[in-house]
Design a protein around this motif. Structure first.
Motif, PDB file in Angstrom:
ATOM      1  N   CYS A  38       3.021 -11.370  -1.903  1.00 49.90           N
ATOM      2  CA  CYS A  38       1.795 -12.179  -1.844  1.00 49.90           C
ATOM      3  C   CYS A  38       1.168 -12.384  -3.224  1.00 49.90           C
ATOM      4  O   CYS A  38       0.277 -13.203  -3.370  1.00 49.90           O
ATOM      5  CB  CYS A  38       0.790 -11.561  -0.876  1.00 49.90           C
ATOM      6  N   LYS A  39       1.607 -11.617  -4.212  1.00 52.95           N
ATOM      7  CA  LYS A  39       1.143 -11.723  -5.598  1.00 52.95           C
ATOM      8  C   LYS A  39      -0.315 -11.315  -5.821  1.00 52.95           C
ATOM      9  O   LYS A  39      -0.814 -11.422  -6.927  1.00 52.95           O
ATOM     10  CB  LYS A  39       1.332 -13.147  -6.132  1.00 52.95           C
ATOM     11  N   SER A  40      -1.019 -10.874  -4.788  1.00 49.17           N
ATOM     12  CA  SER A  40      -2.416 -10.504  -4.990  1.00 49.17           C
ATOM     13  C   SER A  40      -2.781  -9.154  -4.388  1.00 49.17           C
ATOM     14  O   SER A  40      -3.810  -8.596  -4.725  1.00 49.17           O
ATOM     15  CB  SER A  40      -3.337 -11.580  -4.406  1.00 49.17           C
ATOM     16  N   GLY A  41      -1.964  -8.630  -3.502  1.00 47.55           N
ATOM     17  CA  GLY A  41      -2.289  -7.385  -2.812  1.00 47.55           C
ATOM     18  C   GLY A  41      -2.023  -6.152  -3.643  1.00 47.55           C
ATOM     19  O   GLY A  41      -1.195  -6.137  -4.544  1.00 47.55           O
ATOM     20  N   GLU A  42      -2.756  -5.116  -3.333  1.00 48.56           N
ATOM     21  CA  GLU A  42      -2.563  -3.789  -3.920  1.00 48.56           C
ATOM     22  C   GLU A  42      -1.978  -2.891  -2.838  1.00 48.56           C
ATOM     23  O   GLU A  42      -2.284  -3.044  -1.660  1.00 48.56           O
ATOM     24  CB  GLU A  42      -3.898  -3.215  -4.387  1.00 48.56           C
ATOM     25  N   THR A  43      -1.152  -1.947  -3.246  1.00 47.59           N
ATOM     26  CA  THR A  43      -0.548  -1.063  -2.258  1.00 47.59           C
ATOM     27  C   THR A  43      -1.421   0.166  -2.021  1.00 47.59           C
ATOM     28  O   THR A  43      -2.117   0.632  -2.919  1.00 47.59           O
ATOM     29  CB  THR A  43       0.859  -0.613  -2.687  1.00 47.59           C
ATOM     30  N   GLN A  44      -1.366   0.664  -0.791  1.00 51.77           N
ATOM     31  CA  GLN A  44      -2.055   1.887  -0.386  1.00 51.77           C
ATOM     32  C   GLN A  44      -1.023   2.810   0.260  1.00 51.77           C
ATOM     33  O   GLN A  44      -0.071   2.334   0.871  1.00 51.77           O
ATOM     34  CB  GLN A  44      -3.158   1.574   0.630  1.00 51.77           C
ATOM     35  N   PRO A  45      -1.196   4.126   0.121  1.00 53.18           N
ATOM     36  CA  PRO A  45      -0.236   5.055   0.722  1.00 53.18           C
ATOM     37  C   PRO A  45      -0.172   4.911   2.245  1.00 53.18           C
ATOM     38  O   PRO A  45      -1.179   4.678   2.895  1.00 53.18           O
ATOM     39  CB  PRO A  45      -0.785   6.432   0.344  1.00 53.18           C
ATOM     40  N   GLY A  46       1.046   5.040   2.766  1.00 55.68           N
ATOM     41  CA  GLY A  46       1.274   4.986   4.197  1.00 55.68           C
ATOM     42  C   GLY A  46       2.656   5.518   4.522  1.00 55.68           C
ATOM     43  O   GLY A  46       3.293   6.155   3.691  1.00 55.68           O
ATOM     44  N   ARG A  47       3.135   5.235   5.702  1.00 55.69           N
ATOM     45  CA  ARG A  47       4.473   5.663   6.142  1.00 55.69           C
ATOM     46  C   ARG A  47       5.183   4.470   6.751  1.00 55.69           C
ATOM     47  O   ARG A  47       4.557   3.585   7.330  1.00 55.69           O
ATOM     48  CB  ARG A  47       4.372   6.787   7.163  1.00 55.69           C
ATOM     49  N   ASN A 107       9.144   7.955   9.216  1.00 54.46           N
ATOM     50  CA  ASN A 107       8.076   8.658   8.491  1.00 54.46           C
ATOM     51  C   ASN A 107       8.313   8.760   6.989  1.00 54.46           C
ATOM     52  O   ASN A 107       8.035   9.788   6.380  1.00 54.46           O
ATOM     53  CB  ASN A 107       7.841  10.044   9.094  1.00 54.46           C
ATOM     54  N   VAL A 108       8.811   7.687   6.399  1.00 54.35           N
ATOM     55  CA  VAL A 108       9.064   7.649   4.960  1.00 54.35           C
ATOM     56  C   VAL A 108       7.760   7.296   4.244  1.00 54.35           C
ATOM     57  O   VAL A 108       7.126   6.294   4.580  1.00 54.35           O
ATOM     58  CB  VAL A 108      10.148   6.605   4.620  1.00 54.35           C
ATOM     59  N   PRO A 109       7.350   8.106   3.255  1.00 56.23           N
ATOM     60  CA  PRO A 109       6.137   7.759   2.512  1.00 56.23           C
ATOM     61  C   PRO A 109       6.359   6.453   1.742  1.00 56.23           C
ATOM     62  O   PRO A 109       7.407   6.258   1.128  1.00 56.23           O
ATOM     63  CB  PRO A 109       5.936   8.937   1.562  1.00 56.23           C
ATOM     64  N   ALA A 110       5.366   5.572   1.803  1.00 57.13           N
ATOM     65  CA  ALA A 110       5.514   4.264   1.178  1.00 57.13           C
ATOM     66  C   ALA A 110       4.161   3.747   0.711  1.00 57.13           C
ATOM     67  O   ALA A 110       3.120   4.162   1.220  1.00 57.13           O
ATOM     68  CB  ALA A 110       6.121   3.278   2.176  1.00 57.13           C
ATOM     69  N   GLY A 111       4.207   2.827  -0.242  1.00 56.74           N
ATOM     70  CA  GLY A 111       3.032   2.053  -0.601  1.00 56.74           C
ATOM     71  C   GLY A 111       3.088   0.782   0.220  1.00 56.74           C
ATOM     72  O   GLY A 111       4.124   0.117   0.263  1.00 56.74           O
ATOM     73  N   ILE A 112       2.011   0.459   0.893  1.00 58.05           N
ATOM     74  CA  ILE A 112       1.994  -0.710   1.777  1.00 58.05           C
ATOM     75  C   ILE A 112       0.927  -1.675   1.280  1.00 58.05           C
ATOM     76  O   ILE A 112      -0.237  -1.286   1.094  1.00 58.05           O
ATOM     77  CB  ILE A 112       1.724  -0.287   3.232  1.00 58.05           C
ATOM     78  N   CYS A 113       1.335  -2.916   1.051  1.00 55.82           N
ATOM     79  CA  CYS A 113       0.400  -3.929   0.577  1.00 55.82           C
ATOM     80  C   CYS A 113      -0.681  -4.151   1.626  1.00 55.82           C
ATOM     81  O   CYS A 113      -0.379  -4.432   2.787  1.00 55.82           O
ATOM     82  CB  CYS A 113       1.132  -5.239   0.272  1.00 55.82           C
ATOM     83  N   GLN A 114      -1.918  -4.042   1.189  1.00 52.62           N
ATOM     84  CA  GLN A 114      -3.041  -4.209   2.107  1.00 52.62           C
ATOM     85  C   GLN A 114      -3.286  -5.671   2.462  1.00 52.62           C
ATOM     86  O   GLN A 114      -4.010  -5.964   3.404  1.00 52.62           O
ATOM     87  CB  GLN A 114      -4.302  -3.584   1.507  1.00 52.62           C
ATOM     88  N   ASN A 115      -2.654  -6.574   1.725  1.00 44.87           N
ATOM     89  CA  ASN A 115      -2.824  -7.993   2.016  1.00 44.87           C
ATOM     90  C   ASN A 115      -1.761  -8.513   2.979  1.00 44.87           C
ATOM     91  O   ASN A 115      -2.078  -9.128   3.982  1.00 44.87           O
ATOM     92  CB  ASN A 115      -2.802  -8.796   0.712  1.00 44.87           C
ATOM     93  N   CYS A 116      -0.481  -8.243   2.678  1.00 41.11           N
ATOM     94  CA  CYS A 116       0.599  -8.842   3.485  1.00 41.11           C
ATOM     95  C   CYS A 116       1.455  -7.834   4.242  1.00 41.11           C
ATOM     96  O   CYS A 116       2.271  -8.212   5.074  1.00 41.11           O
ATOM     97  CB  CYS A 116       1.489  -9.720   2.609  1.00 41.11           C
TER      98      CYS A 116
END
Length: 108
Positions: free
Chosen positions: A39-48, A64-73
């Motif tokens: 999306c070119k604008s989102g920031e990632t937040q910790p998640g699974r 249950n893999v730890p991941a950064g998930i874009c809060q936008n897309c």
């Protein structure tokens, strides 16, 4: 790249495993600051997340893999240590002749 935390798109990890591409082959591309490449604008937040890797008829699913998930897309990224662990475990299972493997991810 010592001390640098790299995040890989889950899709990239899947393709790395399918095509037997090493992490070093793509690290140069991932040296820059992380912003969502979709999306070119989102920031990632910790998640699974769930990561599924395939090669030919072989399938391995990590839950249950730890991941950064874009809060936008919602695009998912895993860091370099997690990627290395996923690829190592997947390659070990593949070499042992396992056809289907489903497991919870456990960080080393």
């Amino acid at each position: 790249m010592e001390g640098l935390i790299v995040k890989y798109r889950v899709h990239a990890v899947q393709r790395m495993f399918e095509r037997n591409i090493s992490e070093n082959d793509i690290l140069e591309v991932l040296k820059h600051a992380m912003k969502c490449v979709i999306c070119k604008s989102g920031e990632t937040q910790p998640g699974r997340t769930v990561v599924t890797l395939t090669r030919g008829e072989f399938v391995i699913v990590f839950k249950n893999v730890p991941a950064g998930i874009c809060q936008n897309c919602g695009e998912e990224y895993v860091n370099d240590k997690t990627t290395a662990a996923l690829l190592s475990i997947a390659n070990d299972s593949f070499e042992k002749g396992v056809v289907v493997d489903v497991r919870d991810y456990k960080a080393a």
